[in-house]
Structures are given as structure tokens and as C-alpha cells.
Design a protein around this motif. Structure first.
Motif, PDB file in Angstrom:
ATOM      1  N   THR A  53       3.460 -23.295 -22.667  1.00  9.84           N
ATOM      2  CA  THR A  53       3.820 -22.697 -21.493  1.00  9.84           C
ATOM      3  C   THR A  53       3.986 -24.039 -20.467  1.00  9.84           C
ATOM      4  O   THR A  53       4.664 -24.049 -19.465  1.00  9.84           O
ATOM      5  N   ALA A  54       3.086 -24.953 -20.539  1.00  6.94           N
ATOM      6  CA  ALA A  54       3.253 -26.159 -19.833  1.00  6.94           C
ATOM      7  C   ALA A  54       4.365 -27.013 -19.924  1.00  6.94           C
ATOM      8  O   ALA A  54       5.002 -27.447 -18.867  1.00  6.94           O
ATOM      9  N   PHE A  55       4.679 -27.085 -21.053  1.00  4.29           N
ATOM     10  CA  PHE A  55       6.003 -27.954 -21.493  1.00  4.29           C
ATOM     11  C   PHE A  55       7.377 -27.194 -20.887  1.00  4.29           C
ATOM     12  O   PHE A  55       8.051 -27.907 -20.294  1.00  4.29           O
ATOM     13  N   GLN A  56       7.574 -26.018 -21.178  1.00  2.00           N
ATOM     14  CA  GLN A  56       8.391 -25.059 -20.676  1.00  2.00           C
ATOM     15  C   GLN A  56       8.698 -25.150 -19.123  1.00  2.00           C
ATOM     16  O   GLN A  56       9.597 -24.735 -18.737  1.00  2.00           O
ATOM     17  N   ALA A  57       7.391 -25.155 -18.453  1.00  2.00           N
ATOM     18  CA  ALA A  57       7.534 -25.239 -16.995  1.00  2.00           C
ATOM     19  C   ALA A  57       7.858 -26.504 -16.452  1.00  2.00           C
ATOM     20  O   ALA A  57       8.266 -26.587 -15.224  1.00  2.00           O
ATOM     21  N   MET A  58       8.239 -27.580 -17.206  1.00  2.00           N
ATOM     22  CA  MET A  58       8.741 -28.991 -16.907  1.00  2.00           C
ATOM     23  C   MET A  58      10.104 -28.835 -16.726  1.00  2.00           C
ATOM     24  O   MET A  58      10.840 -28.173 -17.645  1.00  2.00           O
ATOM     25  N   PRO A  59      10.774 -29.497 -15.796  1.00  2.00           N
ATOM     26  CA  PRO A  59      12.151 -29.673 -15.612  1.00  2.00           C
ATOM     27  C   PRO A  59      12.766 -30.384 -16.844  1.00  2.00           C
ATOM     28  O   PRO A  59      12.093 -31.323 -17.353  1.00  2.00           O
ATOM     29  N   SER A  89      -0.122 -31.498 -24.771  1.00  2.00           N
ATOM     30  CA  SER A  89      -0.582 -31.313 -25.968  1.00  2.00           C
ATOM     31  C   SER A  89      -2.025 -32.284 -26.117  1.00  2.00           C
ATOM     32  O   SER A  89      -2.220 -33.126 -25.416  1.00  2.00           O
ATOM     33  N   ARG A  90      -2.753 -31.918 -26.977  1.00  2.00           N
ATOM     34  CA  ARG A  90      -4.015 -32.419 -27.311  1.00  2.00           C
ATOM     35  C   ARG A  90      -4.331 -32.543 -28.594  1.00  2.00           C
ATOM     36  O   ARG A  90      -3.907 -31.677 -29.577  1.00  2.00           O
ATOM     37  N   PRO A  91      -5.021 -33.600 -28.932  1.00  2.00           N
ATOM     38  CA  PRO A  91      -5.567 -33.755 -30.328  1.00  2.00           C
ATOM     39  C   PRO A  91      -6.653 -33.036 -30.649  1.00  2.00           C
ATOM     40  O   PRO A  91      -7.556 -32.935 -30.055  1.00  2.00           O
ATOM     41  N   LEU A  92      -6.764 -32.074 -31.755  1.00  2.00           N
ATOM     42  CA  LEU A  92      -7.479 -31.277 -32.131  1.00  2.00           C
ATOM     43  C   LEU A  92      -8.655 -31.841 -33.123  1.00  2.00           C
ATOM     44  O   LEU A  92      -9.665 -31.643 -33.203  1.00  2.00           O
ATOM     45  N   SER A  93      -8.013 -32.967 -33.949  1.00  2.00           N
ATOM     46  CA  SER A  93      -8.821 -33.423 -34.956  1.00  2.00           C
ATOM     47  C   SER A  93      -8.323 -34.856 -35.188  1.00  2.00           C
ATOM     48  O   SER A  93      -7.422 -35.388 -34.569  1.00  2.00           O
ATOM     49  N   GLY A  94      -9.103 -35.756 -35.928  1.00  2.00           N
ATOM     50  CA  GLY A  94      -8.803 -37.002 -36.251  1.00  2.00           C
ATOM     51  C   GLY A  94      -9.442 -37.615 -37.374  1.00  2.00           C
ATOM     52  O   GLY A  94     -10.944 -37.594 -37.314  1.00  2.00           O
ATOM     53  N   CYS A  95      -8.860 -37.990 -38.359  1.00  2.00           N
ATOM     54  CA  CYS A  95      -9.664 -38.703 -39.569  1.00  2.00           C
ATOM     55  C   CYS A  95      -8.798 -39.763 -40.046  1.00  2.00           C
ATOM     56  O   CYS A  95      -7.502 -39.708 -40.274  1.00  2.00           O
TER      57      CYS A  95
END
Length: 307
Positions: free
Chosen positions: A179-185, A280-286
Motif C-alpha cells: 500500500t505504501a509502495f503503490q502510493a508513491m509516484p 519494506s522491513r526485515p522480519l528476521s536475520g541470521c
């Protein structure tokens, strides 16, 4: 036969599955027995195996370069650390076959390992160059090294028996806010990535926050080249709000190159956050170590397991 897990450098498969395991206990003999059962079942191509620091520690076989993913905090955003003992990247052409393979490998690893969760992935709009696209539509992996340079970036060398041909694997699950990405021009989207969606050309006038500029591998000292093998993921929600994003997967001769890129993305060096965090956001990292191969089997001699 190559001394590395072939799936690391091979083209992306149509479908993939990331299967995460925890240690069910600390019995070193049980863990070794489970890994011995795993050895003949994986070929490094249809299943790439990565092992975490806690697994090496449980076997009293620490590796000098293997460490936990750091909890990195920038001025605005953070990259979480979610350690895992073992991860299998299953690769193929049929989701049903990957499900059957998951069951077979999970059974072989019992009772020493417990299946935590899995993430199903796929290739989206793969082009003639073998590169797929992120679900935002932008090509992923455009700056990957090729040929001999790919092997130099992704695989360990001159480290000794049982280490040469291994790879340091950084794995993160990113969730996109569409939703945030598609709201961007469209121009703002291009500037966030640093490339034009229409032709994948890099934009010289993109802002310093553009993802391409934040992660330009040749701009680091030393240069920070990794081999990206990322795949989009999608998960249906019972509430109807589907979740999706990118399983960011980078293979390196060490973790240093990835970590340098991640620190710059977070703005830890200059205070400029990567525009990617806007949607976008990272949910995990290993961090994981992918052992080499010998005679068609995983070479686990550095973990005290015979060939």
C-alpha cells in the motif's frame, strides 16, 4: 564434482522453500547422528544446507568466521537478529516435491532437530538473463558478479581442508508494504530503488538514499561483493490480508561484505537510511555456514563428522 554446494551459484529455481530448524537438545552424539543421516540425502543443489553458530557450538566445533547475525540499529530503522541452528534452502520445479522433501529431511533430522517454520518462495518474472524480479517489479541481483568473480565473492578459499568451497550465508526475510509502495509516484519509486522500472537503467540523479547507491558493492573499502540469490515469498492469511516480500539471500566468502552493506543501508555510517525502509522491513536475520562438498556429499569434517 565441485567442492561447493552447487545451488549457491546455480540459476534460481522456479520454486524454493526455506526450512528452519532449532536444536531439540544438546546431545552432541544425537546431533552428529542426525547430520550423518542428512549427508546422503542432500546434494547441495536441490537442497542447500546452512548451519548456524549454535549448532557448531553444540558440537564443540566453533568456526573462526561463523558468528551470530548482529542486532544493528540505525538512526531510524533496525535489522533484527533471529538465530537458527540449521536452514535448508530447498530448490525445485514443483511445490509438492518440495513438501515431500521437507518431510523426508525433517524425519532424518529427528529427534535432534525440531522444525521451527518454513517460508515458501518462487521466481517472479524471470528474464533472459536468469534474474527474477522483486514483487515491486524491479530486477533483483543486477549487480551480481559473474563467472570466476562469482565464485571468488561467494566461496571460501585458502582456508584449509573442510573449509575451502564453503560459503557464509546471510539470510533475511523482508516484508513489503505494498500500500505504501503503490502510493508513491513512479518517479519516487525509481528514486527509492535507484533504477528505472521500465529498462532497469541505473539513475545517476537518484538521491543518496537510493537502494542502489546505498549498496553499490564497488563503493566500499574494501569492495563488498556478495552473490545474491534472493526469492520473493508470499503467505496467505486467514484474515484475507496476504503477506509477501523478499527472502534476501546473500552468499559470501565472509560475512563482512554483507554486514558493511547492511550498516550503510541503516545509515550507521552517515545517517542516511536506505529508501527501501520506506516500504519494506526485515522480519528476521541470521548467519549460516554452508559446508563444502566432497565426493557428492556434505563435507562435515570440521564439525567432527567423518566423510
Amino acid at each position: 564434482m565441485p567442492l561447493y554446494q552447487a545451488g549457491i551459484l546455480a540459476p534460481l529455481p522456479p520454486v524454493g522453500r526455506y526450512v528452519f530448524f532449532s536444536l531439540a537438545g544438546r546431545d552432541a552424539d544425537a546431533i552428529r547422528t542426525a547430520l550423518q543421516r542428512l549427508q546422503p540425502l542432500v546434494d547441495g543443489n536441490n537442497a542447500v544446507v546452512g548451519m548456524g553458530p549454535q549448532l557448531a557450538a553444540a558440537l564443540d566445533s566453533p568456526l573462526p568466521f561463523l558468528r551470530e547475525f548482529p542486532s544493528l540499529q540505525g538512526p531510524q530503522f533496525q535489522a533484527p537478529c533471529t538465530p537458527t541452528a540449521l536452514c535448508l534452502w530447498l530448490r525445485g520445479t514443483d511445490r509438492g516435491e518440495l513438501l515431500a522433501l521437507t518431510r523426508r529431511l525433517a524425519l532424518a533430522l529427528q529427534p535432534a532437530f525440531a522444525l521451527q517454520h518454513s517460508v515458501d518462495a518462487f521466481v517472479h518474472r524471470c528474464g533472459d538473463n536468469g534474474l527474477g524480479r522483486d514483487l515491486t517489479g524491479y530486477e533483483d541481483g543486477s549487480e551480481n558478479p559473474t563467472g570466476d568473480a562469482a565464485a571468488l565473492a561467494a566461496l571460501g578459499r585458502a582456508q584449509g581442508d573442510g573449509l575451502d568451497g564453503g560459503s557464509c550465508w546471510a539470510l533475511q526475510q523482508w516484508e513489503h508494504d505494498f500500500t505504501a509502495f503503490q502510493a508513491m509516484p513512479s518517479q519516487a519509486q525509481d528514486h527509492a530503488i535507484g533504477r528505472r522500472l521500465s529498462d532497469n537503467e541505473e539513475l545517476e540523479d537518484a538521491p543518496a538514499s537510493a537502494h542502489v547507491k546505498r549498496t553499490a558493492q564497488e563503493s566500499f573499502e574494501p569492495e563488498a561483493f556478495v552473490m545474491r540469490r534472493s526469492m520473493p515469498w508470499w503467505s496467505a492469511s486467514p484474515q484475507g490480508a496476504d503477506r509477501a516480500g523478499l527472502m534476501f539471500s546473500a552468499f559470501g566468502c565472509s560475512f563482512d561484505a554483507f554486514e558493511a552493506q547492511m550498516r550503510r543501508m541503516l545509515g550507521m555510517d552517515d545517517g542516511i537510511s536506505d529508501a527501501l525502509f520506506g516500504f519494506s522491513r526485515p522480519l528476521s536475520g541470521c548467519y549460516l555456514w554452508c559446508p563444502p562438498m566432497r565426493d557428492g556429499r556434505l563435507d562435515l569434517c570440521r564439525l567432527g563428522i567423518g566423510r
